[in-house]
Design a protein around this motif. Structure first.
Motif, PDB file in Angstrom:
ATOM      1  N   UNK A  57      -2.948  -8.203  -6.892  1.00 26.94           N
ATOM      2  CA  UNK A  57      -2.723  -8.121  -5.454  1.00 26.94           C
ATOM      3  C   UNK A  57      -1.566  -9.018  -4.998  1.00 26.94           C
ATOM      4  N   UNK A  58      -1.621 -10.274  -5.368  1.00 24.97           N
ATOM      5  CA  UNK A  58      -0.569 -11.190  -4.938  1.00 24.97           C
ATOM      6  C   UNK A  58      -0.337 -12.249  -6.004  1.00 24.97           C
TER       7      UNK A  58
ATOM      8  N   UNK B 112      -8.151  -8.663   0.516  1.00 24.27           N
ATOM      9  CA  UNK B 112      -7.853  -9.151  -0.829  1.00 24.27           C
ATOM     10  C   UNK B 112      -8.915  -8.665  -1.811  1.00 24.27           C
ATOM     11  N   UNK B 113      -9.152  -7.391  -1.774  1.00 24.26           N
ATOM     12  CA  UNK B 113     -10.225  -6.835  -2.598  1.00 24.26           C
ATOM     13  C   UNK B 113      -9.783  -6.695  -4.040  1.00 24.26           C
TER      14      UNK B 113
ATOM     15  N   UNK C 125     -14.098 -10.172  -2.185  1.00 21.52           N
ATOM     16  CA  UNK C 125     -13.335  -9.358  -3.115  1.00 21.52           C
ATOM     17  C   UNK C 125     -13.931  -7.988  -3.404  1.00 21.52           C
TER      18      UNK C 125
ATOM     19  N   UNK D 107       0.804  -1.226   0.000  1.00 24.71           N
ATOM     20  CA  UNK D 107       0.000   0.000   0.000  1.00 24.71           C
ATOM     21  C   UNK D 107       0.838   1.278   0.000  1.00 24.71           C
TER      22      UNK D 107
ATOM     23  N   UNK E  81      -7.546  -3.024   1.134  1.00 29.77           N
ATOM     24  CA  UNK E  81      -7.477  -3.814  -0.097  1.00 29.77           C
ATOM     25  C   UNK E  81      -6.599  -5.035   0.136  1.00 29.77           C
ATOM     26  N   UNK E  82      -5.486  -4.799   0.798  1.00 30.04           N
ATOM     27  CA  UNK E  82      -4.567  -5.898   1.082  1.00 30.04           C
ATOM     28  C   UNK E  82      -5.191  -6.872   2.080  1.00 30.04           C
TER      29      UNK E  82
ATOM     30  N   UNK F 237      -3.466 -14.015  -7.363  1.00 26.69           N
ATOM     31  CA  UNK F 237      -4.236 -13.172  -8.268  1.00 26.69           C
ATOM     32  C   UNK F 237      -3.541 -13.031  -9.608  1.00 26.69           C
TER      33      UNK F 237
END
Lengths: 124, 307
Positions: free
Chosen positions: A103-104, B224-225, B194, A83, B220-221, A107
């Motif tokens: 995100x990771x 996990x959005x 999400x 972030x 968001x983190x 994803x």
């Protein structure tokens, strides 16, 4: 410090473990450009979740990697931008235009699979 | 407020500042002489003056909180006697100032209003002044008036401290409330897997905008959005600074792999943004929250069906 590049099916996974010097970044770029062709990979996932700084050179290089691998036939996804890093990048005007982000790792892989499935890369 | 009761105010003065303040009221050595000459006179009747002060206050409705609590009232009375002695001592050092601050903090804590206090304080000085003139009048009115004026200087020095403490107390309360509002103001809520919604209500200043961004990016983190619907129906005005901040937030969220949909731009906000010439091409906007959620579902691949 060399960055490990792991081959997983059609995808190459790059897991950045520590802050990268400019030299490391350039090496990474060259190696990826090489390996994408060698392994006939269709996707590259670069995990940067351990980085807490992302400067302009790193951003530019990552964008360069994405464009290079694209020309070699593989889509690159950058995953795990923290972030604070994300906001700092935006404030510094370091956008990753035209590069997919997720995100990771999960994803990122999913995003690539969707791309493969849609046949955007010409079959998968 | 939620914090523990404090004995002293945040107001801390250095010796230099105290000296400055004494200079503001123009307290000179002749004033100290005048005060020394009436010290005994006032000291003898200190109890009366304290009583005059509190009797006066007791008749004022707004001062009721002070009289509601016995221990506080006792403390205040003791403080006032101490004050009178200190006032006549001719020594206005750090110890004296700390006494003033302590008493003022006490008043502040029970919510004694400044204007009420000012009235009573003036009344007390008035009573003292009359006594001085009565006692010294025979020696000459001029001398008596000078003594009163000298004492008044000290009185104004005290008032300056008193008011600063009360203002400080008030600012502290405002600060706590602002912190409370900030805590409450930017929840990021998960609607389904999400999908986050971020309702924004009230005025967006730059500090709040920063906090909102922080909150959102961490949410968001944590959740996990993949899609965030940011609803700004409750925001009455958006200026270019805030708009740019929102755009930056959207870009940062995208770097983290989340799409942001902004909903609820009112007609005024939309028009002012266009008039400001803010580049909104990077914003994905939908008319209202409902539309935003529908769009989010579409991106996530959900479809809502009546059963």
């Amino acid at each position: 410090m060399p960055v490990p590049i792991l081959k997983q099916g059609d995808t190459l996974i790059v897991s950045v473990q520590a802050a990268l010097t400019d030299r490391d970044l350039i090496d990474l770029k060259n190696e990826l450009a090489e390996k994408v062709g060698q392994y006939r990979s269709k996707g590259v996932v670069i995990d940067v979740s351990l980085l807490d700084v992302m400067d302009s050179f790193a951003t530019r290089t990552l964008r360069g990697i994405a464009q290079t691998t694209k020309l070699r036939g593989a889509n690159t996804v950058i995953v795990g931008i923290q972030p604070d890093v994300a906001f700092a990048m935006v404030q510094l005007g370091l956008a990753l235009e035209g590069v997919d982000t997720a995100l990771d790792l999960d994803e990122g892989m999913e995003l690539l699979n969707r791309r493969f499935g849609k046949g955007e890369l010409g079959g998968g | 407020m939620g914090d523990e009761p404090r004995e002293s105010s945040r107001l801390k003065l250095t010796d230099r500042e105290i000296e400055r303040r004494l200079r503001f009221v123009d307290l000179r050595s002749e004033d100290l002489e005048h005060i020394a000459s009436i010290r005994q006179l006032v000291a003898d009747r200190a109890e009366n003056y304290a009583t005059a002060f509190f009797d006066y206050l007791s008749k004022i409705e707004e001062a009721a909180p002070l009289f509601g609590n016995r221990t506080v009232l006792e403390q205040a009375r003791a403080g006032k006697r101490e004050h009178l002695n200190g006032m006549l001592s001719g020594k206005y050092d750090r110890a004296y100032v700390e006494q003033r601050i302590k008493l003022a903090t006490l008043y502040g804590r029970v919510g004694l209003e400044t204007r009420v206090f000012l009235g009573a304080f003036h009344h007390m000085l008035h009573v003292i002044g009359l006594d001085i003139i009565r006692a010294l009048g025979r020696e000459g009115l001029e001398r008596a008036t000078e003594c009163v004026m000298s004492l008044e200087k000290v009185g104004f020095f005290d008032l300056g401290l008193m008011i600063d403490v009360l203002i400080d107390e008030r600012e502290r309360v405002i600060g706590l409330q602002q912190a409370a509002i900030r805590e409450l103001s930017t929840p990021a809520l998960q609607v389904r897997d999400r999908l986050l919604i971020l309702p924004i209500i009230g005025v967006l200043d730059s500090q709040r905008a920063k906090q909102l961004t922080d909150n959102l990016l961490h949410a968001i983190r944590a959740n996990r959005a993949k899609v965030v619907v940011m609803d700004i129906t409750g925001v009455a005005a958006v200026d270019s600074k805030v708009a740019n901040h929102l755009i930056q937030t959207v870009a940062a969220a995208k770097l983290m792999g989340a799409a942001v949909i902004v909903t609820g731009l009112s007609a005024e906000v939309a028009q002012s943004l266009v008039a400001l010439g803010v580049d909104l091409s990077k914003l994905n906007t939908v008319g209202d929250l409902q539309g935003g959620l529908e769009e989010a579902d579409r991106i996530l691949g959900y479809s809502l069906q009546r059963i």
